[in-house]
Design an enzyme around this catalytic site. Structure first.
Site, mmCIF file in Angstrom:
data_model
loop_
_atom_site.group_PDB
_atom_site.id
_atom_site.type_symbol
_atom_site.label_atom_id
_atom_site.label_comp_id
_atom_site.label_asym_id
_atom_site.label_seq_id
_atom_site.Cartn_x
_atom_site.Cartn_y
_atom_site.Cartn_z
ATOM 1 N NE ARG A 12 -3.087 -0.216 3.097
ATOM 2 C CZ ARG A 12 -3.522 -0.014 4.320
ATOM 3 N NH1 ARG A 12 -3.049 -0.706 5.333
ATOM 4 N NH2 ARG A 12 -4.061 1.115 4.570
ATOM 5 C CB SER A 14 -0.065 4.273 4.128
ATOM 6 O OG SER A 14 0.593 3.138 4.683
ATOM 7 C CE LYS A 84 -2.660 -4.473 12.606
ATOM 8 N NZ LYS A 84 -3.807 -3.823 11.980
ATOM 9 C CG ASP A 85 -3.722 -5.312 7.792
ATOM 10 O OD1 ASP A 85 -4.434 -5.246 8.762
ATOM 11 O OD2 ASP A 85 -2.903 -4.033 7.493
ATOM 12 C CB THR A 131 -10.196 1.596 18.833
ATOM 13 O OG1 THR A 131 -9.660 0.764 17.950
ATOM 14 C CG2 THR A 131 -11.449 1.465 19.381
ATOM 15 C CB SER A 133 -10.126 -2.615 16.764
ATOM 16 O OG SER A 133 -9.729 -4.183 17.148
ATOM 17 N NE ARG A 135 -7.545 -7.063 18.347
ATOM 18 C CZ ARG A 135 -6.785 -6.122 18.971
ATOM 19 N NH1 ARG A 135 -6.454 -6.290 20.085
ATOM 20 N NH2 ARG A 135 -6.302 -5.228 18.198
ATOM 21 N NE ARG A 136 -6.300 -1.904 18.749
ATOM 22 C CZ ARG A 136 -5.962 -1.393 17.545
ATOM 23 N NH1 ARG A 136 -6.766 -0.214 17.092
ATOM 24 N NH2 ARG A 136 -4.787 -1.450 17.099
ATOM 25 N NE ARG A 153 -11.306 2.684 8.245
ATOM 26 C CZ ARG A 153 -11.706 2.340 7.219
ATOM 27 N NH1 ARG A 153 -13.147 2.271 6.953
ATOM 28 N NH2 ARG A 153 -10.849 2.084 6.060
ATOM 29 N N GLY A 154 -8.685 5.759 8.998
ATOM 30 C CA GLY A 154 -7.494 6.702 8.415
ATOM 31 C C GLY A 154 -6.227 6.002 8.779
ATOM 32 C CG ASN A 155 -2.852 7.633 6.910
ATOM 33 O OD1 ASN A 155 -2.821 8.565 7.588
ATOM 34 N ND2 ASN A 155 -2.661 7.826 5.370
ATOM 35 C CB THR A 158 -5.569 10.298 8.906
ATOM 36 O OG1 THR A 158 -5.061 10.549 7.615
ATOM 37 C CG2 THR A 158 -7.044 11.012 8.771
ATOM 38 N NE ARG A 159 -6.496 4.452 12.122
ATOM 39 C CZ ARG A 159 -6.707 3.295 12.074
ATOM 40 N NH1 ARG A 159 -6.815 2.613 13.516
ATOM 41 N NH2 ARG A 159 -6.880 2.405 11.113
ATOM 42 C CB CYS A 248 -10.158 -7.450 9.159
ATOM 43 S SG CYS A 248 -8.891 -5.802 9.500
#
Length: 342
Positions: A12, A14, A84-85, A131, A133, A135-136, A153-155, A158-159, A248
């Protein structure tokens, strides 16, 4: 004399993905100085859709599909991913050929600039924690019911910008520690959120290299930089996730340790903890297995066995409820889109 084949690594576009890809290229070049390596970066479906929650977007192929098309067409030779992706089932003709040594896999808390809070416990009731996720969110709702969790969201750039904005709704966000450190932003980390507070995502912190299955030369290069302890531990986690059919955005958390045996032998003691948590945090199923393993296949068998134990002790009901919830929300999102288009 023929020139040596050039290998192109892709990922990617990013900043983090480029840093990671360049680190893999450098590791290969250090061991194989006579072979030329190049890089290529592209945008994926996951990069395009920054508005919908990951929970609704249909799994991990969102991050890998376009890259795999380019590789299968021969435009590039290797794909560098955060493991993980990567979906637990790859397309025909593709395989993971290399796994590099894992960085610290835990999640980290980052509070907004100027704030003095040092932990989740210190955040005032009603504070918003960002977040993407589930999961979190699922795990932390159990321990911190007074906090509010909101999608972000975002890279990573951005976050962090969203967190620090003057009108930010967020008191803090939670990100994978490995990405923050690779970007050189470790000083922004307020606190690590490791087990038992928060079990991390399957394969979090590990980089993987995907190749075409018929590319023997690429496979040999990838094996030369593979860290077998990381590979075995991550493959055990991925086998667990594969049996649970978690993508995911399913709240499956793990904590794994492989203690290698003494001497120049490939075997070790594998300890793996797995947990599945309901979206609201009300129900949490967690188990662990410890066993000696002598191959990656044995490690995968332990991961699969753990998943079966989880399914038999309550995880199946949780995952069934999650699938029903996701289907409803997808239909609702489609209906909302149709109203906008009307």
């Amino acid at each position: 004399m023929a020139s040596p084949r050039k290998f192109t690594l892709a990922s990617r576009s990013s900043e983090l993905a480029q840093i990671q890809t360049n680190s893999v290229r450098d590791a290969l070049a250090a061991l194989h100085p006579d072979i030329p390596f190049d890089t290529s970066f592209m945008t994926t479906g996951g990069d395009h859709n920054q508005s919908q929650a990951l929970y609704l977007l249909g799994g991990k192929a969102l991050w890998t599909k376009e890259l795999e098309v380019a590789m299968r067409e021969g435009a590039v030779d290797m794909l560098v991913h955060c493991l993980k992706d990567v979906p637990t089932a790859l397309p025909d003709g593709c395989e993971i050929a290399g796994v590099l040594e894992r960085a610290d896999p835990v999640d980290s808390l980052i509070v907004r600039k100027g704030a003095t809070w040092k932990s989740l416990e210190e955040l005032p009731a009603g504070s918003v924690v960002g977040t993407s996720s589930v999961r979190r969110v699922a795990q932390l709702k159990r321990l911190f019911p007074k906090l509010v969790f909101k999608d972000v969201r975002g890279n990573l750039n951005t976050r962090l910008a969203k967190l620090d904005a003057p009108d930010s709704p967020y008191a803090a966000i939670i990100l994978a520690k490995a990405g923050m450190v690779r970007l050189g932003w470790g000083d922004r980390i307020t606190a690590d959120l490791g087990p038992p507070t928060l079990l991390y995502a399957v394969s979090q912190g590990a980089l993987a290299i995907e190749i075409r299955s018929d590319d023997e030369a690429a496979r040999a290069l990838c094996r030369s930089i593979t860290h077998w302890q990381t590979e075995w531990a991550c493959y055990a986690e991925r086998a667990c996730l594969r049996v649970l059919e978690g993508g995911c955005s399913v709240p499956v958390g793990v904590h794994t340790h492989l203690e290698p045996a003494e001497g120049d032998v490939r075997k070790g003691r594998l300890q793996i903890v797995g947990a599945v948590t309901s979206l609201g945090g009300e129900t949490h199923v967690q188990h662990s297995i410890e066993a000696e393993v002598h191959s990656v296949e044995e490690a995968e068998a332990i991961g699969a066995k753990l998943a079966q134990v989880l399914l038999e002790t309550g995880a199946k009901a949780i995952l069934d409820d999650i699938n029903v919830d996701r289907a409803k929300k997808i239909e609702q999102a489609k209906a909302n889109d149709e109203k906008v288009d009307a």
